[in-house]
Design a protein around this motif. Structure first.
Motif, PDB file in Angstrom:
ATOM      1  N   ARG A   1     -71.344  -4.363  -3.168  1.00 52.32           N
ATOM      2  CA  ARG A   1     -72.192  -3.107  -2.525  1.00 52.32           C
ATOM      3  C   ARG A   1     -71.035  -2.081  -1.947  1.00 52.32           C
ATOM      4  O   ARG A   1     -70.000  -2.552  -1.711  1.00 52.32           O
ATOM      5  CB  ARG A   1     -72.758  -3.617  -1.279  1.00 52.32           C
ATOM      6  CG  ARG A   1     -73.403  -2.387  -0.362  1.00 52.32           C
ATOM      7  CD  ARG A   1     -74.897  -2.176  -0.988  1.00 52.32           C
ATOM      8  NE  ARG A   1     -75.493  -1.042  -0.507  1.00 52.32           N
ATOM      9  CZ  ARG A   1     -76.365  -1.284   0.535  1.00 52.32           C
ATOM     10  NH1 ARG A   1     -76.227  -2.442   1.112  1.00 52.32           N
ATOM     11  NH2 ARG A   1     -77.130  -0.104   0.998  1.00 52.32           N
ATOM     12  N   ASN A  27     -69.147   1.201  -0.473  1.00 53.35           N
ATOM     13  CA  ASN A  27     -69.222   2.133   0.566  1.00 53.35           C
ATOM     14  C   ASN A  27     -69.223   3.495  -0.070  1.00 53.35           C
ATOM     15  O   ASN A  27     -68.071   3.637  -0.348  1.00 53.35           O
ATOM     16  CB  ASN A  27     -67.959   1.630   1.345  1.00 53.35           C
ATOM     17  CG  ASN A  27     -67.842   2.340   2.704  1.00 53.35           C
ATOM     18  OD1 ASN A  27     -68.633   3.302   2.958  1.00 53.35           O
ATOM     19  ND2 ASN A  27     -67.305   1.914   3.496  1.00 53.35           N
ATOM     20  N   ILE A  73     -69.103   6.206   1.698  1.00 53.59           N
ATOM     21  CA  ILE A  73     -68.338   7.356   2.130  1.00 53.59           C
ATOM     22  C   ILE A  73     -66.807   6.890   1.645  1.00 53.59           C
ATOM     23  O   ILE A  73     -66.297   7.995   1.727  1.00 53.59           O
ATOM     24  CB  ILE A  73     -68.437   6.633   3.650  1.00 53.59           C
ATOM     25  CG1 ILE A  73     -69.781   6.882   4.240  1.00 53.59           C
ATOM     26  CG2 ILE A  73     -67.364   7.569   4.619  1.00 53.59           C
ATOM     27  CD1 ILE A  73     -69.896   6.119   5.614  1.00 53.59           C
ATOM     28  N   GLN A  74     -66.397   5.992   1.329  1.00 54.38           N
ATOM     29  CA  GLN A  74     -64.984   5.931   0.771  1.00 54.38           C
ATOM     30  C   GLN A  74     -64.779   5.806  -0.631  1.00 54.38           C
ATOM     31  O   GLN A  74     -63.755   6.240  -1.093  1.00 54.38           O
ATOM     32  CB  GLN A  74     -64.338   4.445   1.150  1.00 54.38           C
ATOM     33  CG  GLN A  74     -64.354   4.449   2.818  1.00 54.38           C
ATOM     34  CD  GLN A  74     -63.843   3.284   3.464  1.00 54.38           C
ATOM     35  OE1 GLN A  74     -63.182   2.391   2.563  1.00 54.38           O
ATOM     36  NE2 GLN A  74     -63.336   3.269   4.474  1.00 54.38           N
ATOM     37  N   ASP A 129     -76.002   1.832  -5.832  1.00 51.76           N
ATOM     38  CA  ASP A 129     -74.604   1.787  -4.938  1.00 51.76           C
ATOM     39  C   ASP A 129     -74.093   0.187  -5.147  1.00 51.76           C
ATOM     40  O   ASP A 129     -73.620  -0.337  -4.423  1.00 51.76           O
ATOM     41  CB  ASP A 129     -74.616   2.051  -3.455  1.00 51.76           C
ATOM     42  CG  ASP A 129     -76.106   1.026  -2.648  1.00 51.76           C
ATOM     43  OD1 ASP A 129     -76.844   0.419  -3.469  1.00 51.76           O
ATOM     44  OD2 ASP A 129     -75.990   1.271  -1.503  1.00 51.76           O
TER      45      ASP A 129
END
Length: 210
Positions: free
Chosen positions: A59, A61, A63-64, A111
């Motif tokens: 999965r 992330n 955001i990063q 994602d």
């Protein structure tokens, strides 16, 4: 009585009878209330519990990083893994080694990045119960356990030394992991570097650390 060697095909996965019946009944609507078909579906599910998944999912992330960045990073790790194993199993594989493992973004889950074989195999592991003969590096390997009568009777290999690991280690090995000291329950003495060994898992958890 000594331990008996079983293949994954011979291992049975059990759940409480009430749970089995409840889950089977929940499948009836898929088979027009055909109880036999629903039970067959449930039995296939139980068989699948013994099969290590061929694909690993990651999965992302968001955001990063982006799925594309994670995909490229994992591809680099796969390349390095192949290089480390070049002198082992991959060295005897076909010339298209570079394409046997794929790293791709899931087609429906944007994602999620997947790592898995391009051509998954459903081949049974039953023939792998005992390692093939005459491939141990030392000439005296076939004589190493000649006096171990119970060892032969229980199906343990007489041509290879053996490493026995715990269940959690065995599950990790099925996903491609190396064996680390913490997961080892016991092993034959005299194992040398680069020697081919038989690897077994204590699925009942009855073994003791030595």
């Amino acid at each position: 009585e000594g331990p008996t060697v079983l293949s994954l095909d011979e291992v049975q996965v059990h759940v409480a009878q009430q749970v089995h019946e409840y889950l089977s009944e929940s499948l009836l609507s898929f088979y027009d209330n055909d109880a036999a078909a629903a039970r067959g579906h449930m039995n296939r599910i139980m068989q699948a519990y013994k099969t290590a998944p061929s694909t690993t999912t990651c999965r992302v992330n968001l955001i990063q990083s982006t799925p594309k960045q994670v995909q490229e990073g994992l591809k680099q790790h796969v390349v390095m893994w192949k290089q480390r194993h070049d002198d082992q199993s991959l060295s005897s594989a076909s010339d298209d080694n570079d394409d046997d493992i794929d790293v791709y973004i899931h087609p429906n889950l944007y994602d999620v990045v997947c790592i898995g074989p391009r051509n998954p195999s459903s081949k049974s592991l039953a023939p792998c119960r005992v390692p093939p003969p005459k491939c141990a590096p030392s000439n005296d390997a076939t004589l190493s356990f000649k006096s171990w009568r119970l060892r032969a009777e229980n199906g343990w290999p007489m041509t290879h030394r053996v490493v026995v690991c715990d269940r959690f280690c065995g599950e990790a090995v099925l996903r491609g992991s190396d064996i680390f000291v913490r997961g080892v329950i016991c092993a034959d003495s005299g194992i040398k570097e680069n020697e081919k060994v038989g690897v077994y898992t204590d699925i009942r958890g009855a073994g003791e650390k030595r």
